[in-house]
Design a protein around this motif. Structure first.
Motif, PDB file in Angstrom:
ATOM      1  N   TYR A 437      68.595  51.421  60.872  1.00 15.05           N
ATOM      2  CA  TYR A 437      69.544  50.580  60.598  1.00 15.05           C
ATOM      3  C   TYR A 437      70.353  50.693  58.937  1.00 15.05           C
ATOM      4  O   TYR A 437      70.789  49.687  58.314  1.00 15.05           O
ATOM      5  CB  TYR A 437      69.031  49.307  60.350  1.00 15.05           C
ATOM      6  N   CYS A 438      70.103  51.884  59.199  1.00 20.83           N
ATOM      7  CA  CYS A 438      70.437  52.315  57.437  1.00 20.83           C
ATOM      8  C   CYS A 438      71.524  53.954  57.660  1.00 20.83           C
ATOM      9  O   CYS A 438      71.297  54.421  58.905  1.00 20.83           O
ATOM     10  CB  CYS A 438      69.583  53.195  56.531  1.00 20.83           C
ATOM     11  N   TYR A 439      72.999  53.488  56.620  1.00 24.10           N
ATOM     12  CA  TYR A 439      73.816  54.225  56.823  1.00 24.10           C
ATOM     13  C   TYR A 439      73.224  55.929  57.227  1.00 24.10           C
ATOM     14  O   TYR A 439      73.730  56.817  57.472  1.00 24.10           O
ATOM     15  CB  TYR A 439      75.037  54.122  56.613  1.00 24.10           C
ATOM     16  N   ILE A 440      72.163  56.303  56.297  1.00 24.86           N
ATOM     17  CA  ILE A 440      71.457  57.193  55.768  1.00 24.86           C
ATOM     18  C   ILE A 440      70.142  57.285  55.986  1.00 24.86           C
ATOM     19  O   ILE A 440      69.311  56.556  55.626  1.00 24.86           O
ATOM     20  CB  ILE A 440      71.604  57.593  54.316  1.00 24.86           C
ATOM     21  N   THR A 441      69.581  58.243  56.702  1.00 24.64           N
ATOM     22  CA  THR A 441      67.978  58.099  57.283  1.00 24.64           C
ATOM     23  C   THR A 441      67.972  59.739  57.636  1.00 24.64           C
ATOM     24  O   THR A 441      69.072  60.037  57.886  1.00 24.64           O
ATOM     25  CB  THR A 441      68.101  57.190  58.547  1.00 24.64           C
ATOM     26  N   ASP A 442      66.436  59.484  58.001  1.00 25.56           N
ATOM     27  CA  ASP A 442      66.209  61.269  59.502  1.00 25.56           C
ATOM     28  C   ASP A 442      65.236  61.040  60.213  1.00 25.56           C
ATOM     29  O   ASP A 442      64.807  59.353  60.307  1.00 25.56           O
ATOM     30  CB  ASP A 442      66.111  62.000  58.182  1.00 25.56           C
ATOM     31  N   PHE A 443      65.297  62.156  61.174  1.00 30.06           N
ATOM     32  CA  PHE A 443      64.474  61.879  62.275  1.00 30.06           C
ATOM     33  C   PHE A 443      63.369  63.383  62.006  1.00 30.06           C
ATOM     34  O   PHE A 443      64.548  64.528  61.626  1.00 30.06           O
ATOM     35  CB  PHE A 443      64.935  61.264  63.400  1.00 30.06           C
ATOM     36  N   GLU A 444      62.756  63.128  63.022  1.00 29.35           N
ATOM     37  CA  GLU A 444      61.770  64.230  62.867  1.00 29.35           C
ATOM     38  C   GLU A 444      62.272  64.355  64.454  1.00 29.35           C
ATOM     39  O   GLU A 444      62.074  64.056  65.473  1.00 29.35           O
ATOM     40  CB  GLU A 444      60.508  64.317  62.865  1.00 29.35           C
ATOM     41  N   MET A 445      62.557  66.300  64.417  1.00 26.51           N
ATOM     42  CA  MET A 445      62.867  66.933  65.757  1.00 26.51           C
ATOM     43  C   MET A 445      61.921  66.853  66.941  1.00 26.51           C
ATOM     44  O   MET A 445      60.934  67.449  66.342  1.00 26.51           O
ATOM     45  CB  MET A 445      63.658  68.039  65.410  1.00 26.51           C
ATOM     46  N   ILE A 446      61.588  66.936  67.863  1.00 24.27           N
ATOM     47  CA  ILE A 446      60.736  66.392  68.745  1.00 24.27           C
ATOM     48  C   ILE A 446      61.070  67.413  70.023  1.00 24.27           C
ATOM     49  O   ILE A 446      62.278  67.890  69.860  1.00 24.27           O
ATOM     50  CB  ILE A 446      60.045  65.010  69.343  1.00 24.27           C
ATOM     51  N   ASP A 447      59.930  67.916  71.135  1.00 27.04           N
ATOM     52  CA  ASP A 447      60.163  68.933  71.887  1.00 27.04           C
ATOM     53  C   ASP A 447      60.733  68.170  73.006  1.00 27.04           C
ATOM     54  O   ASP A 447      60.599  66.682  73.261  1.00 27.04           O
ATOM     55  CB  ASP A 447      58.162  68.564  72.173  1.00 27.04           C
ATOM     56  N   ARG A 448      61.933  68.067  73.569  1.00 20.84           N
ATOM     57  CA  ARG A 448      63.014  68.061  74.104  1.00 20.84           C
ATOM     58  C   ARG A 448      63.217  68.218  75.310  1.00 20.84           C
ATOM     59  O   ARG A 448      63.316  67.697  76.514  1.00 20.84           O
ATOM     60  CB  ARG A 448      64.234  67.992  73.768  1.00 20.84           C
ATOM     61  N   TYR A 449      61.663  69.912  75.679  1.00 25.95           N
ATOM     62  CA  TYR A 449      60.956  69.622  76.896  1.00 25.95           C
ATOM     63  C   TYR A 449      60.500  68.444  78.087  1.00 25.95           C
ATOM     64  O   TYR A 449      61.282  67.917  79.466  1.00 25.95           O
ATOM     65  CB  TYR A 449      60.316  70.827  77.653  1.00 25.95           C
ATOM     66  N   SER A 450      60.468  67.535  77.747  1.00 24.64           N
ATOM     67  CA  SER A 450      59.879  66.498  78.355  1.00 24.64           C
ATOM     68  C   SER A 450      60.880  65.585  79.530  1.00 24.64           C
ATOM     69  O   SER A 450      61.479  65.048  80.445  1.00 24.64           O
ATOM     70  CB  SER A 450      59.184  65.116  77.339  1.00 24.64           C
ATOM     71  N   SER A 451      62.036  65.918  77.951  1.00 23.38           N
ATOM     72  CA  SER A 451      63.335  65.183  79.580  1.00 23.38           C
ATOM     73  C   SER A 451      63.425  65.658  80.312  1.00 23.38           C
ATOM     74  O   SER A 451      64.055  64.938  81.795  1.00 23.38           O
ATOM     75  CB  SER A 451      64.244  65.300  78.030  1.00 23.38           C
ATOM     76  N   ILE A 452      63.618  66.872  81.065  1.00 26.69           N
ATOM     77  CA  ILE A 452      63.834  67.689  82.106  1.00 26.69           C
ATOM     78  C   ILE A 452      62.847  66.341  83.434  1.00 26.69           C
ATOM     79  O   ILE A 452      63.145  66.028  84.107  1.00 26.69           O
ATOM     80  CB  ILE A 452      63.341  69.116  82.492  1.00 26.69           C
ATOM     81  N   ALA A 453      61.504  65.968  83.383  1.00 31.55           N
ATOM     82  CA  ALA A 453      60.529  65.767  83.371  1.00 31.55           C
ATOM     83  C   ALA A 453      61.178  63.896  83.869  1.00 31.55           C
ATOM     84  O   ALA A 453      60.957  63.375  84.332  1.00 31.55           O
ATOM     85  CB  ALA A 453      59.420  65.504  83.184  1.00 31.55           C
ATOM     86  N   GLU A 454      61.641  63.626  82.911  1.00 30.81           N
ATOM     87  CA  GLU A 454      62.610  62.034  82.868  1.00 30.81           C
ATOM     88  C   GLU A 454      62.757  62.191  83.296  1.00 30.81           C
ATOM     89  O   GLU A 454      63.415  61.126  85.020  1.00 30.81           O
ATOM     90  CB  GLU A 454      62.811  61.763  81.214  1.00 30.81           C
ATOM     91  N   LYS A 455      63.873  63.147  83.367  1.00 29.30           N
ATOM     92  CA  LYS A 455      64.706  62.822  84.343  1.00 29.30           C
ATOM     93  C   LYS A 455      64.648  62.979  85.995  1.00 29.30           C
ATOM     94  O   LYS A 455      65.281  62.275  86.994  1.00 29.30           O
ATOM     95  CB  LYS A 455      66.103  64.381  84.248  1.00 29.30           C
ATOM     96  N   MET A 456      63.758  64.433  85.957  1.00 26.91           N
ATOM     97  CA  MET A 456      63.342  64.591  87.285  1.00 26.91           C
ATOM     98  C   MET A 456      62.707  62.807  88.182  1.00 26.91           C
ATOM     99  O   MET A 456      62.570  62.154  88.917  1.00 26.91           O
ATOM    100  CB  MET A 456      62.145  65.336  87.459  1.00 26.91           C
ATOM    101  N   TYR A 457      61.804  62.085  87.004  1.00 27.24           N
ATOM    102  CA  TYR A 457      60.916  60.839  87.589  1.00 27.24           C
ATOM    103  C   TYR A 457      62.102  59.639  87.529  1.00 27.24           C
ATOM    104  O   TYR A 457      62.214  58.813  88.557  1.00 27.24           O
ATOM    105  CB  TYR A 457      59.929  60.485  86.133  1.00 27.24           C
ATOM    106  N   ASP A 458      63.486  59.556  86.918  1.00 24.25           N
ATOM    107  CA  ASP A 458      64.069  58.732  86.758  1.00 24.25           C
ATOM    108  C   ASP A 458      64.983  58.795  88.498  1.00 24.25           C
ATOM    109  O   ASP A 458      65.662  57.849  88.805  1.00 24.25           O
ATOM    110  CB  ASP A 458      65.007  58.816  85.389  1.00 24.25           C
ATOM    111  N   ASP A 459      64.887  59.994  88.677  1.00 24.98           N
ATOM    112  CA  ASP A 459      65.742  59.942  90.111  1.00 24.98           C
ATOM    113  C   ASP A 459      64.540  60.150  91.517  1.00 24.98           C
ATOM    114  O   ASP A 459      64.958  59.937  92.265  1.00 24.98           O
ATOM    115  CB  ASP A 459      66.203  62.035  90.107  1.00 24.98           C
ATOM    116  N   GLY A 460      64.066  59.441  91.060  1.00 23.30           N
ATOM    117  CA  GLY A 460      62.676  59.374  92.378  1.00 23.30           C
ATOM    118  C   GLY A 460      61.217  60.338  92.719  1.00 23.30           C
ATOM    119  O   GLY A 460      60.570  60.112  93.165  1.00 23.30           O
ATOM    120  N   VAL A 461      61.621  60.950  91.379  1.00 21.88           N
ATOM    121  CA  VAL A 461      59.897  62.060  92.355  1.00 21.88           C
ATOM    122  C   VAL A 461      58.822  61.777  91.379  1.00 21.88           C
ATOM    123  O   VAL A 461      58.382  60.303  90.558  1.00 21.88           O
ATOM    124  CB  VAL A 461      59.915  63.276  90.434  1.00 21.88           C
ATOM    125  N   GLN A 462      58.038  61.379  92.382  1.00 25.16           N
ATOM    126  CA  GLN A 462      56.987  61.119  92.101  1.00 25.16           C
ATOM    127  C   GLN A 462      55.621  61.515  91.260  1.00 25.16           C
ATOM    128  O   GLN A 462      54.893  61.000  90.725  1.00 25.16           O
ATOM    129  CB  GLN A 462      56.152  60.215  93.065  1.00 25.16           C
TER     130      GLN A 462
END
Length: 598
Positions: A437-462
């Motif tokens: 909620y602040c116009y100037i802020t920061d974040f720590e970049m994380i490992d984004r590779y987990s997003s592939i698995a998230e996409k699989m799970y989101d599409d119905g992979v068990q």
């Protein structure tokens, strides 16, 4: 995964550094014929070091040998240098060691370099290979295709008809695990006559049909829609202008000074009739970056310059800073382009840069202009592209980078509300803003590779398997982000403690070490597989009945007839997984392979 475990264990060592030299005998005056040198982790890690130590102690007991282990110090990345390992190799030799055992790929370099210098000691390297055989080194590897086959077969026979594999094109073992996984799943699907879909993605493939980049954008709202009292802040010669609610703490920063000028102080003025200037509450009028506590009045805050002698700091061909002579300034390199990463600074004044290897550092000038050149190299670590709309901060970043984003000042009649971020698949990015909620802020970049698995799970992979590569933990991370129950399939050791673990295919270091030491031969490779009992799936038994303590036959609840047949077929060679090209896989009647390529 091994690296992540080691990093954690380094933190433990920082507190418990006194445990580096311990063993299975309390008599330090004894010689130890058998020594295990860990990869920096403890022998109670519940994983690779513990399994290896169990094998060492079991063999030592059966052979009547004294044994001990050494725990070298690892660096902040969880790595152990060859120089550090050599200290303990020398200790082992001085203690009359006949065998030295080490495990993991990161110890392979140390073994390769040290073994020739200690030719009178026999080395056993577990779960790794050398570039060339050495006379006093025996290696242990595992049949990764058999392991993958067991994981794929088990995933399907446990009732899953949509499964996934996340692999790496740069890792040979990953390709073997993946090929085995697909063939094992296909075998089970055809055996059961059940249609199964298998998603397959190599996370580091150039032709991967997936985009890791994501967009961050500020959300503005109409001032008239805000239910709280608001005040307008106008910042001259700086950033921070906008409309804010009462009580907000706003960061205000002066712009870079023009040539011949330097920041001197802030001048504040109330823009609300009847309210005095002193009601404008700033944390400091002398610091170029300070905080404003919003309230009582609209206001104008102006950065006031003073005349000074300045010199220029040119940063590449993009930025130029005018700074006061004989002063120190904090300088940051521009964000890297896609797939690149900052490496070091080059400067015509070698004494100017405090830390040439840091992307943000102090730069000290005298009375002469200087040029700083940021040097970028292709990143060995994964990079992730960030696009900041209506603001600054766009660039390519690696895991652990701190990214600052600044929203553009809102148009008249609007006010900054919050930041939002979303990836190109419409899923959560997983990043956490320090203050969204602040116009100037920061974040720590994380490992984004987990997003592939998230996409699989989101599409119905068990269930998703990720055997054989360094991103295994990403899959478990992804399982916790899904609202419905999904699973990861572990590998290497029993990973049930990770949570959401369907099962694990285990490389049994204990059995492999006992077997290899029992028939030690230098310059040879021992391959752990189903035939010698070095591979199995947790919770899947091949024996239907066992004897209890009273000699009665008891049925094993984990017995699975299909698994037992497949396991025995891998033992006798009637099933032989092969290293197939999965892009052309069409040998199954019931399994459909969805290969993620563009």
């Amino acid at each position: 995964m091994k690296k992540l475990l080691s990093v954690f264990l380094v933190l433990v060592l920082a507190v418990c550094g006194s445990i580096a030299l311990v063993g299975c005998s309390k008599n330090n005056g004894k010689n130890f014929e058998l020594v295990f040198i860990t990869d920096g982790g403890t022998v109670s890690d519940g994983a690779y070091n513990q399994n290896a130590w169990n094998g060492v102690t079991e063999y030592a007991g059966s052979a009547g040998m004294n044994c001990r282990y050494y725990q070298p110090s690892a660096d902040e990345n969880g790595d152990v240098s060859t120089q550090e390992v050599e200290k303990y190799v020398k200790l082992a030799k001085d203690g009359k060691a006949q065998y030295i055992v080490m495990q993991g790929e990161k110890m392979a370099t140390a073994v390769s370099e040290l073994a020739p210098a200690y030719s009178d000691v026999n080395f056993l390297l577990v779960d790794a290979k050398l570039d060339a055989p050495q006379e006093n080194v025996m290696t242990i590897t595992f049949d990764n295709m058999q392991a993958g086959f067991l994981a794929g077969y088990t995933s399907v026979v446990k009732g899953n008809n949509k499964i996934g594999y996340v692999g790496s094109v740069s890792d040979e073992s990953s390709a073997d695990y993946g090929a085995g996984f697909v063939q094992g799943a296909a075998y089970a699907a055809d055996e059961l006559g059940t249609p199964v879909i298998c998603d397959y993605a190599n996370y580091d493939a150039q032709d991967l049909n997936y985009d890791y980049s994501f967009t961050i954008r500020p959300v503005y709202q109409k001032v008239e829609d805000c239910k709280e009292q608001t005040f307008k802040v106008n910042v001259v010669n700086g950033i921070g202008s906008g409309v804010y609610t009462e009580g907000e703490n706003v960061t205000v920063t002066a712009n870079p000074a023009p040539e011949g000028k330097a920041f001197d102080h802030w001048e504040v003025k109330s823009d609300t009739e009847g309210v005095k200037d002193k009601k404008v509450n700033i944390s400091s009028d002398k610091k170029s970056t300070m905080n404003l506590l919003v309230g009582d009045c609209d206001c104008t805050i102006t950065a006031v310059w003073k005349d000074v002698k300045t010199v220029k700091i040119a940063v590449g061909d993009k930025d130029t800073y005018n700074v006061e002579e004989n002063s120190t300034t904090w300088i940051s390199a521009p964000p890297a382009e896609s797939s690149m990463v900052f490496d070091h600074w080059e400067c015509d004044d070698k004494n100017a840069v405090e830390d040439v290897n840091a992307s943000s550092t102090n730069v000290t000038v005298t009375d002469k202009d200087i040029t700083l050149t940021p040097v970028y190299v292709r990143s060995e670590a994964p990079t992730f592209d960030v696009v900041v709309e209506n603001g600054t901060g766009s660039g390519s970043y690696i895991n652990g980078d701190y990214v600052q984003v600044v929203a553009d000042a809102p148009q008249d009649g609007y006010m900054f509300y919050k930041w939002e971020n979303v990836d190109n698949q419409g899923l959560s990015t997983g990043i956490a803003m320090k203050n969204e909620y602040c116009y100037i802020t920061d974040f720590e970049m994380i490992d984004r590779y987990s997003s592939i698995a998230e996409k699989m799970y989101d599409d119905g992979v068990q269930v998703v398997f990720v055997g054989g590569n360094s991103q295994a933990d990403s899959i478990f991370t992804a399982t916790w982000k899904i609202s419905h129950q999904v699973y990861a399939f572990g590998y290497g050791y029993d990973q049930s403690d990770m949570g959401n673990c369907l099962s694990s295919v285990v490389n049994d270091y204990r059995v492999a070490i006992v077997n290899a030491l029992s028939d030690y031969k230098g310059a040879t490779e021992y391959v752990g597989n189903c035939a010698n009992g070095c591979l199995y799936v947790v919770g899947m038994s091949t024996v239907e009945l066992y004897k209890d303590s009273e000699g009665n036959d008891v049925k094993d609840e984990n017995y699975n007839e299909g698994y037992a047949k497949v396991y025995n077929s891998l033992v006798d060679g009637s099933i032989v997984p092969t290293n197939i090209d999965l892009r052309t896989f069409n040998s199954s009647k019931c399994l459909t392979l969805d290969y993620w390529v563009k």
